[in-house]
Motif scaffolding. Structure first.
Motif, PDB file in Angstrom:
ATOM      1  N   ARG A 128      -1.479 -79.130 -10.853  1.00 22.39           N
ATOM      2  CA  ARG A 128      -0.490 -78.790 -11.863  1.00 22.39           C
ATOM      3  C   ARG A 128      -1.091 -78.931 -13.259  1.00 22.39           C
ATOM      4  O   ARG A 128      -0.813 -78.132 -14.145  1.00 22.39           O
ATOM      5  N   ALA A 129      -1.931 -79.956 -13.440  1.00 16.15           N
ATOM      6  CA  ALA A 129      -2.517 -80.163 -14.761  1.00 16.15           C
ATOM      7  C   ALA A 129      -3.359 -78.949 -15.155  1.00 16.15           C
ATOM      8  O   ALA A 129      -3.354 -78.518 -16.305  1.00 16.15           O
ATOM      9  N   ALA A 130      -4.089 -78.378 -14.187  1.00 18.60           N
ATOM     10  CA  ALA A 130      -4.902 -77.193 -14.479  1.00 18.60           C
ATOM     11  C   ALA A 130      -4.007 -76.001 -14.813  1.00 18.60           C
ATOM     12  O   ALA A 130      -4.298 -75.230 -15.731  1.00 18.60           O
ATOM     13  N   VAL A 131      -2.910 -75.852 -14.075  1.00 19.71           N
ATOM     14  CA  VAL A 131      -1.999 -74.733 -14.337  1.00 19.71           C
ATOM     15  C   VAL A 131      -1.328 -74.919 -15.692  1.00 19.71           C
ATOM     16  O   VAL A 131      -1.273 -73.996 -16.510  1.00 19.71           O
ATOM     17  N   ASP A 132      -0.858 -76.135 -15.957  1.00 19.42           N
ATOM     18  CA  ASP A 132      -0.152 -76.392 -17.214  1.00 19.42           C
ATOM     19  C   ASP A 132      -1.062 -76.170 -18.420  1.00 19.42           C
ATOM     20  O   ASP A 132      -0.600 -75.766 -19.478  1.00 19.42           O
ATOM     21  N   SER A 133      -2.344 -76.435 -18.257  1.00 11.64           N
ATOM     22  CA  SER A 133      -3.219 -76.220 -19.417  1.00 11.64           C
ATOM     23  C   SER A 133      -3.741 -74.789 -19.484  1.00 11.64           C
ATOM     24  O   SER A 133      -4.657 -74.496 -20.241  1.00 11.64           O
ATOM     25  N   GLY A 134      -3.164 -73.903 -18.661  1.00  8.89           N
ATOM     26  CA  GLY A 134      -3.508 -72.489 -18.783  1.00  8.89           C
ATOM     27  C   GLY A 134      -4.849 -72.125 -18.185  1.00  8.89           C
ATOM     28  O   GLY A 134      -5.377 -71.041 -18.413  1.00  8.89           O
ATOM     29  N   ILE A 135      -5.416 -73.033 -17.372  1.00 14.35           N
ATOM     30  CA  ILE A 135      -6.730 -72.783 -16.785  1.00 14.35           C
ATOM     31  C   ILE A 135      -6.605 -71.902 -15.543  1.00 14.35           C
ATOM     32  O   ILE A 135      -7.487 -71.106 -15.231  1.00 14.35           O
ATOM     33  N   ALA A 136      -5.496 -72.062 -14.822  1.00 17.01           N
ATOM     34  CA  ALA A 136      -5.303 -71.329 -13.570  1.00 17.01           C
ATOM     35  C   ALA A 136      -3.879 -70.786 -13.532  1.00 17.01           C
ATOM     36  O   ALA A 136      -2.968 -71.404 -14.081  1.00 17.01           O
ATOM     37  N   PRO A 137      -3.673 -69.607 -12.874  1.00 15.20           N
ATOM     38  CA  PRO A 137      -2.321 -69.053 -12.797  1.00 15.20           C
ATOM     39  C   PRO A 137      -1.406 -69.910 -11.923  1.00 15.20           C
ATOM     40  O   PRO A 137      -1.861 -70.586 -10.999  1.00 15.20           O
ATOM     41  N   ASN A 138      -0.104 -69.865 -12.224  1.00 16.54           N
ATOM     42  CA  ASN A 138       0.838 -70.781 -11.582  1.00 16.54           C
ATOM     43  C   ASN A 138       0.888 -70.639 -10.069  1.00 16.54           C
ATOM     44  O   ASN A 138       1.124 -71.614  -9.359  1.00 16.54           O
ATOM     45  N   GLU A 139       0.643 -69.427  -9.544  1.00 16.39           N
ATOM     46  CA  GLU A 139       0.811 -69.264  -8.096  1.00 16.39           C
ATOM     47  C   GLU A 139      -0.303 -69.949  -7.306  1.00 16.39           C
ATOM     48  O   GLU A 139      -0.275 -69.994  -6.089  1.00 16.39           O
ATOM     49  N   LEU A 140      -1.283 -70.523  -8.027  1.00  9.76           N
ATOM     50  CA  LEU A 140      -2.346 -71.257  -7.331  1.00  9.76           C
ATOM     51  C   LEU A 140      -2.028 -72.745  -7.189  1.00  9.76           C
ATOM     52  O   LEU A 140      -2.775 -73.482  -6.548  1.00  9.76           O
ATOM     53  N   GLN A 141      -0.924 -73.199  -7.770  1.00  8.05           N
ATOM     54  CA  GLN A 141      -0.657 -74.645  -7.737  1.00  8.05           C
ATOM     55  C   GLN A 141      -0.390 -75.155  -6.324  1.00  8.05           C
ATOM     56  O   GLN A 141       0.436 -74.632  -5.595  1.00  8.05           O
ATOM     57  N   VAL A 142      -1.099 -76.201  -5.962  1.00 10.95           N
ATOM     58  CA  VAL A 142      -0.923 -76.853  -4.672  1.00 10.95           C
ATOM     59  C   VAL A 142      -0.217 -78.180  -4.920  1.00 10.95           C
ATOM     60  O   VAL A 142      -0.582 -78.912  -5.838  1.00 10.95           O
ATOM     61  N   GLY A 143       0.782 -78.499  -4.107  1.00  8.71           N
ATOM     62  CA  GLY A 143       1.424 -79.798  -4.248  1.00  8.71           C
ATOM     63  C   GLY A 143       2.911 -79.761  -4.014  1.00  8.71           C
ATOM     64  O   GLY A 143       3.457 -78.755  -3.583  1.00  8.71           O
ATOM     65  N   GLN A 144       3.535 -80.876  -4.363  1.00  8.29           N
ATOM     66  CA  GLN A 144       4.970 -81.045  -4.124  1.00  8.29           C
ATOM     67  C   GLN A 144       5.767 -79.870  -4.665  1.00  8.29           C
ATOM     68  O   GLN A 144       6.691 -79.385  -4.028  1.00  8.29           O
ATOM     69  N   THR A 145       5.407 -79.411  -5.855  1.00  7.94           N
ATOM     70  CA  THR A 145       6.170 -78.343  -6.472  1.00  7.94           C
ATOM     71  C   THR A 145       5.388 -77.046  -6.478  1.00  7.94           C
ATOM     72  O   THR A 145       5.753 -76.097  -7.147  1.00  7.94           O
ATOM     73  N   GLY A 146       4.307 -77.005  -5.736  1.00  9.97           N
ATOM     74  CA  GLY A 146       3.551 -75.773  -5.582  1.00  9.97           C
ATOM     75  C   GLY A 146       3.518 -75.434  -4.102  1.00  9.97           C
ATOM     76  O   GLY A 146       4.489 -75.610  -3.391  1.00  9.97           O
ATOM     77  N   LYS A 147       2.370 -74.980  -3.640  1.00  9.02           N
ATOM     78  CA  LYS A 147       2.275 -74.570  -2.244  1.00  9.02           C
ATOM     79  C   LYS A 147       1.799 -75.699  -1.342  1.00  9.02           C
ATOM     80  O   LYS A 147       1.111 -76.611  -1.786  1.00  9.02           O
ATOM     81  N   THR A 148       2.154 -75.596  -0.075  1.00 10.26           N
ATOM     82  CA  THR A 148       1.648 -76.508   0.929  1.00 10.26           C
ATOM     83  C   THR A 148       0.573 -75.787   1.705  1.00 10.26           C
ATOM     84  O   THR A 148       0.807 -74.693   2.207  1.00 10.26           O
TER      85      THR A 148
END
Ligand SMILES: Cc1cc2nc3c(=O)[nH]c(=O)nc-3n(C[C@@H](O)[C@H](O)[C@H](O)COP(=O)(O)OP(=O)(O)OC[C@H]3O[C@@H](n4cnc5c(N)ncnc54)[C@H](O)[C@@H]3O)c2cc1C
Ligand SMILES: Cc1cc2nc3c(=O)[nH]c(=O)nc-3n(C[C@H](O)[C@H](O)[C@H](O)COP(=O)(O)OP(=O)(O)OC[C@H]3O[C@@H](n4cnc5c(N)ncnc54)[C@H](O)[C@@H]3O)c2cc1C
Lengths: 249, 320
Positions: free
Chosen positions: B234-254
């Motif tokens: 999430r930290a990478a997504v929030d800082s604009g480094i990676a697009p949101n659909e790549l987030q892995v985790g509780q509030t991203g993908k499993t």
């Protein structure tokens, strides 16, 4: 325009959660509680809309025991105008929560309902969608951007396939994702000052809702632990082990 | 138990993300499940027909060209009622979370989200699912019928082909489809890499990757060498480094790939919630105390900028 925001009391997202001795609930001794982070984001959005002159009133609602007043006080300190506690000690399942929120919605008649996409304790991600079905309203879940114009909302949604944009007339139910905004920090003094704002207490019976819980949490347990493996000294050793031991490359 | 599976579609194509839900039905009720696919001019129906479903029902309608919950939910509720389904089931994704919880609202049905196990005891369904950011597993008992269920993909895997082909039947949409919310567009896409939730290998990067170019060069480069997908914190997504659909985790993908490589990822509980069921976990981190090492099978304490280029070369050579 009036905005209704639901606020759930949940354990602090950074608290350590363990099963208690009975194995039927978590250990709550000294557990720090907080506003569900997604609800905090929904609330922040509502308050910003009010500050931008697009909304006239922000009403926060929580369902739970008397202690949920703390989270409503936080909501008032953030900038909500008034709060409603639907007080009950019953263990409610998501359809019951949605039915109570639907009754509050009918009573308040807001033009927009904002809420978190998910509560971080049970992680169900259901209540907003159920509420939209019960009220026969359009829904926009997982919002990362909301723009209001001429009685409609343009909402960017975080989906598995990328950012989807949809347009919905109001009233509608919109659920907040993490990147919608960064909630403001409220100082303790703000919470004290917010004590003069109205906080009304109702019961499900006052709202004419009879709840029936069909789903019960009977056990909580720690997931099977993963044990830490080995340290490797360099990438050569890593690649060799991945190939020869783990056989994954 | 009579199961109605809701296929994942984008309105035009049936997605393989439906397969874990079919695997679930094969386990729970191999002789009594039907699949429903909704859209307009649906393609790739054959993704669904080889697994023993009694029928694959397709509803094609111009109002259903995009997957809007408000439009899909009444179609699903209608067919669930017609079929007398005891369970309405889909694989957990943002599509199913959006649509199926609305179906549960329409049917006044309880819903089990993201389950990893299910059995029947004394006429009740008993399900297990992760709760509290997957810090704990909860066991839930549910009464009544129907029940709406989403199943956690990695826990159910792929269905077994049965040889026979299920009949494909075209089915009707109910008379009134509400059309208040409108679909305007979608931005995103995996850029030709495998889908994150289905890839055999996932390489994830954290906040220290600085900017999108650096992230793509180091994380994308290693992922491509392995034929894998790219994930992010999430930290990478929030800082604009990676697009949101790549987030892995509780509030991203499993995800639960065979190999998960976490590069400059601290290993917060919220991130672990989305990847700790991976078969083999590799962590590369400068901090020997980083929590990610507690779940890693292979840990390398190193600076990513020093080791990733060499690792990527070694992988390329070993696969060549
Ligand atoms: C000790 C304990 C025991 C429990 N036992 C059971 C049980 O036996 N059976 C069972 O089904 N559930 C049980 N629950 C969980 C139950 O109360 C859930 O909160 C409910 O099922 C909704 O799920 P969710 O919170 O994950 O909702 P989600 O759908 O994830 O929540 C989405 C949004 O809905 C709103 N919302 C949800 N709940 C509230 C609320 N109370 N007040 C205001 N807004 C709210 C919030 O805005 C939230 O962001 C228990 C919880 C606790 C703490
Ligand atoms: C409600 C809620 C939901 C959340 N959901 C998610 C979620 O779904 N997914 C998620 O990921 N997070 C989620 N988070 C955020 C989570 O708590 C963490 O903040 C986040 O995962 C940290 O990301 P990170 O590991 O990239 O960053 P950091 O914590 O900053 O860690 C960076 C790591 O990189 C290491 N490092 C630094 N430089 C180098 C280098 N040159 N080479 C190698 N290693 C280096 C550091 O030692 C450190 O361990 C959520 C938080 C909340 C409150």
């Amino acid at each position: 325009m009036k905005i209704l925001v639901s606020v759930k009391r949940v354990p602090d997202p950074y608290a350590k959660i363990t099963p208690n001795a009975t194995g039927a609930d978590i250990n709550r001794d000294g557990l720090q509680m907080a506003v569900n982070p997604f609800d905090e984001i929904a609330l922040e959005e509502a308050i910003r809309l009010k500050e931008a002159g697009k909304a006239s009133e922000v009403v926060a609602v929580s369902i739970g025991g008397a202690e949920s007043q703390e989270q409503l006080r936080t909501a008032l300190a953030m900038g909500a105008d008034r709060a409603i506690l639907v007080q009950t000690d019953a263990l409610l399942d998501a359809p019951s929560v949605a039915k109570i929120l639907a009754a509050v919605y009918q009573r308040e008649q807001p033009q927009l309902m904002l809420m978190g996409k998910q509560a971080i304790d049970m992680d169900e991600n259901q209540v907003g969608q159920m509420l939209a079905a019960l009220l026969d309203l359009p829904q926009a879940t997982f919002a990362s951007k909301i723009t209001l114009e001429n009685g409609s909302a343009i909402v960017e949604r975080e989906t598995d396939n990328g950012i989807e944009t949809l347009k919905t007339p109001l009233p509608a139910i919109i659920t907040a994702d993490l990147r919608l905004n960064e909630p403001r920090y409220v100082a303790l003094t703000g919470i004290v000052r917010a004590r003069s704002k109205p906080l009304e207490t109702l019961t499900p019976a006052d709202l004419g809702v009879q709840v029936q819980t069909r789903m019960r949490l009977v056990k909580v347990e720690a997931p099977p632990a993963r044990k830490a493996g080995k340290r490797v000294s360099d990438v050569h050793e890593l690649v060799r082990l991945l190939r020869e031991e783990a056989r994954v490359i | 138990m009579k199961i109605l599976i809701v296929a994942e579609t984008d309105g035009g194509r049936v997605s393989e993300k439906t397969l874990p839900a079919i695997a679930f039905a094969q386990q729970q009720s191999p002789d009594n499940f039907t699949i429903l696919a909704i859209g307009e001019n649906l393609q790739c129906i054959e993704t669904l027909t080889g697994y023993g479903a009694q029928a694959v029902l397709t509803v094609n309608h111009p109002a259903l060209a995009k997957p809007l919950a408000e439009r899909y939910a009444p179609v699903i509720a209608h067919h669930a009622r017609q079929l007398g389904a005891d369970a309405i089931v889909a694989t957990t994704t943002t599509f199913s979370r959006d649509v199926l919880a609305r179906v549960a609202g329409l049917l006044d049905a309880p819903m089990l989200s993201d389950i990893i196990a299910l059995e029947t005891a004394n006429g009740k369904l008993v399900a297990k699912r992760p709760i509290y950011s997957a810090n704990l597993i909860g066991t839930f008992e549910v009464e009544g019928s129907p029940v709406v269920i989403t199943v956690r993909g990695p826990a159910w895997g792929k269905p077994n082909p049965t040889g026979a082909q299920s009949p494909v039947q075209s089915a009707e949409a109910p008379a009134a489809i509400p059309q208040r919310a409108e679909w305007l567009g979608l931005q995103g896409g995996s850029g030709g890499r495998p889908d994150l939730t289905q890839a055999r290998v996932v390489v994830s990067g954290g906040r220290p990757l600085k900017d999108p170019e650096t992230f793509e060069k180091y994380i994308g480069g290693l992922a491509d060498a392995l034929g894998g997908a790219v994930g992010a914190t999430r930290a990478a997504v929030d800082s604009g480094i990676a697009p949101n659909e790549l987030q892995v985790g509780q509030t991203g993908k499993t995800v639960a790939p065979e190999l998960y490589i976490a590069v400059a990822v601290s290993g917060s509980v919220q991130h672990l919630a989305g990847m700790k069921d991976s078969k083999v976990i590799v962590a590369i981190n400068t901090d020997p105390e980083a929590p990610i090492f507690q779940v890693a099978d292979y840990g390398l304490v190193a600076d990513l900028y020093q080791v990733l280029p060499e690792l990527t070369e070694l992988v390329k050579n070993s696969r060549a």
